[in-house]
Motif scaffolding. Structure first.
Motif, PDB file in Angstrom:
ATOM      1  N   PRO A  64     130.493  68.833  91.467  1.00 51.71           N
ATOM      2  CA  PRO A  64     129.773  68.288  90.314  1.00 51.71           C
ATOM      3  C   PRO A  64     130.642  68.357  89.059  1.00 51.71           C
ATOM      4  N   GLY A  65     130.053  68.006  87.927  1.00 55.69           N
ATOM      5  CA  GLY A  65     130.804  67.980  86.684  1.00 55.69           C
ATOM      6  C   GLY A  65     131.329  69.346  86.286  1.00 55.69           C
ATOM      7  N   ARG A  66     132.188  69.322  85.263  1.00 53.16           N
ATOM      8  CA  ARG A  66     132.873  70.545  84.859  1.00 53.16           C
ATOM      9  C   ARG A  66     131.906  71.648  84.460  1.00 53.16           C
ATOM     10  N   ALA A  67     130.903  71.312  83.656  1.00 52.27           N
ATOM     11  CA  ALA A  67     129.980  72.339  83.177  1.00 52.27           C
ATOM     12  C   ALA A  67     129.234  72.984  84.334  1.00 52.27           C
ATOM     13  N   THR A  68     128.818  72.170  85.297  1.00 53.70           N
ATOM     14  CA  THR A  68     128.107  72.703  86.457  1.00 53.70           C
ATOM     15  C   THR A  68     129.018  73.583  87.298  1.00 53.70           C
ATOM     16  N   THR A  69     130.260  73.141  87.473  1.00 56.37           N
ATOM     17  CA  THR A  69     131.223  73.932  88.239  1.00 56.37           C
ATOM     18  C   THR A  69     131.511  75.252  87.535  1.00 56.37           C
ATOM     19  N   ALA A  70     131.676  75.218  86.210  1.00 57.68           N
ATOM     20  CA  ALA A  70     131.931  76.444  85.452  1.00 57.68           C
ATOM     21  C   ALA A  70     130.769  77.426  85.598  1.00 57.68           C
ATOM     22  N   ALA A  71     129.544  76.897  85.529  1.00 57.10           N
ATOM     23  CA  ALA A  71     128.373  77.762  85.665  1.00 57.10           C
ATOM     24  C   ALA A  71     128.302  78.379  87.058  1.00 57.10           C
ATOM     25  N   LEU A  72     128.663  77.597  88.071  1.00 58.92           N
ATOM     26  CA  LEU A  72     128.667  78.113  89.440  1.00 58.92           C
ATOM     27  C   LEU A  72     129.690  79.234  89.597  1.00 58.92           C
ATOM     28  N   LEU A  73     130.896  79.016  89.092  1.00 50.00           N
ATOM     29  CA  LEU A  73     131.926  80.052  89.161  1.00 50.00           C
ATOM     30  C   LEU A  73     131.483  81.319  88.430  1.00 50.00           C
ATOM     31  N   HIS A  74     130.826  81.119  87.295  1.00 49.53           N
ATOM     32  CA  HIS A  74     130.356  82.263  86.508  1.00 49.53           C
ATOM     33  C   HIS A  74     129.335  83.070  87.312  1.00 49.53           C
ATOM     34  N   ARG A  75     128.377  82.385  87.920  1.00 47.28           N
ATOM     35  CA  ARG A  75     127.356  83.086  88.699  1.00 47.28           C
ATOM     36  C   ARG A  75     127.982  83.829  89.879  1.00 47.28           C
ATOM     37  N   MET A  76     128.927  83.189  90.549  1.00 48.99           N
ATOM     38  CA  MET A  76     129.570  83.822  91.700  1.00 48.99           C
ATOM     39  C   MET A  76     130.365  85.058  91.278  1.00 48.99           C
ATOM     40  N   ALA A  77     131.054  84.960  90.152  1.00 47.36           N
ATOM     41  CA  ALA A  77     131.833  86.092  89.667  1.00 47.36           C
ATOM     42  C   ALA A  77     130.930  87.253  89.263  1.00 47.36           C
ATOM     43  N   ARG A  78     129.853  86.934  88.543  1.00 44.31           N
ATOM     44  CA  ARG A  78     128.925  87.998  88.156  1.00 44.31           C
ATOM     45  C   ARG A  78     128.295  88.638  89.380  1.00 44.31           C
ATOM     46  N   GLY A  79     128.001  87.804  90.389  1.00 42.75           N
ATOM     47  CA  GLY A  79     127.437  88.341  91.614  1.00 42.75           C
ATOM     48  C   GLY A  79     128.398  89.292  92.321  1.00 42.75           C
ATOM     49  N   ALA A  80     129.667  88.936  92.314  1.00 41.55           N
ATOM     50  CA  ALA A  80     130.672  89.799  92.942  1.00 41.55           C
ATOM     51  C   ALA A  80     130.779  91.139  92.221  1.00 41.55           C
ATOM     52  N   PHE A  81     130.776  91.108  90.900  1.00 46.00           N
ATOM     53  CA  PHE A  81     130.832  92.365  90.153  1.00 46.00           C
ATOM     54  C   PHE A  81     129.578  93.197  90.377  1.00 46.00           C
ATOM     55  N   ALA A  82     128.419  92.528  90.416  1.00 47.52           N
ATOM     56  CA  ALA A  82     127.167  93.252  90.643  1.00 47.52           C
ATOM     57  C   ALA A  82     127.175  93.916  92.015  1.00 47.52           C
ATOM     58  N   ALA A  83     127.710  93.210  93.018  1.00 49.96           N
ATOM     59  CA  ALA A  83     127.762  93.783  94.360  1.00 49.96           C
ATOM     60  C   ALA A  83     128.686  94.998  94.378  1.00 49.96           C
TER      61      ALA A  83
END
Length: 202
Positions: free
Chosen positions: A179-198
């Motif tokens: 998807p577009g850049r903003a959507t991709t950035a938000a996805l990466l952000h969620r995945m990164a935060r999820g990794a740190f939370a785990a």
């Protein structure tokens, strides 16, 4: 990093095209004449700006390592006193911008770092270690039970996730691609935060 809005200088144009060509064809697969043609000047004209391809590669790899560190320090100043979640989000936003906007530099680092002179390669590593340590401090402020070695491993793992962007199709470039850049950035952000939370929940 792609954060400035003023017109790039000729030197910056040369570096941008050199990074793109080196990433596409490999350092030894690109000639000075090709880099010059990409910016509209003769190959020999490049020597007014750089003594050769080795100097371009060094400036690209040392430069981006320094810019990431400087940008992270600036972000920490801007959110000084904020909640740890806010601080981590700010660092993530900065690195995601880099990962999405400067993909050729990630490819160059992975493929060509060993071509640098020892002094330049050591400088890149030094800047990268300082960058990692900034992140480790922020992650441990958010997850105080996370031991320092584990926090450092988590930071490196998240960098691996975010720096995988050269393997992705450019957002919106093809039907059915990312998807577009903003959507991709938000996805990466969620995945990164999820990794740190785990990591922080172990």
């Amino acid at each position: 990093m792609a954060t400035r809005t003023d017109a790039p200088t000729r030197r910056e144009q040369i570096l941008k095209e050199a990074a793109r060509l080196f990433a596409e064809r490999g350092f030894h697969g690109v000639g000075v004449d090709e880099i010059g043609a990409a910016v509209g000047i003769s190959g020999p004209g490049l020597y007014r700006h750089f003594p050769g391809k080795d100097a371009m590669l060094a400036e690209l790899l040392v430069g981006i390592s320094g810019q990431l560190l400087t940008g992270a320090k600036q972000r920490l100043k801007e959110v000084d006193g904020a909640a740890p979640e806010v601080v981590l989000d700010s660092l993530l936003e900065g690195h995601i911008d880099f990962a999405l906007d400067d993909r050729p530099l990630i490819t160059l680092h992975d493929r060509e770092l060993d071509r640098l002179r020892d002094s330049d390669r050591k400088l890149v590593r030094q800047l990268q270690r300082q960058y990692v340590e900034l992140w480790v401090g922020v992650v441990r402020a958010l997850y105080p039970d996370l031991a320092e070695p584990a926090a450092r491993s988590a930071v490196h793992s998240v960098f691996g996730l975010l720096n995988s962007t050269p393997h992705l199709a450019r957002p919106g470039s093809l039907p059915g691609s990312l998807p577009g850049r903003a959507t991709t950035a938000a996805l990466l952000h969620r995945m990164a935060r999820g990794a740190f939370a785990a990591a922080g929940s172990d």
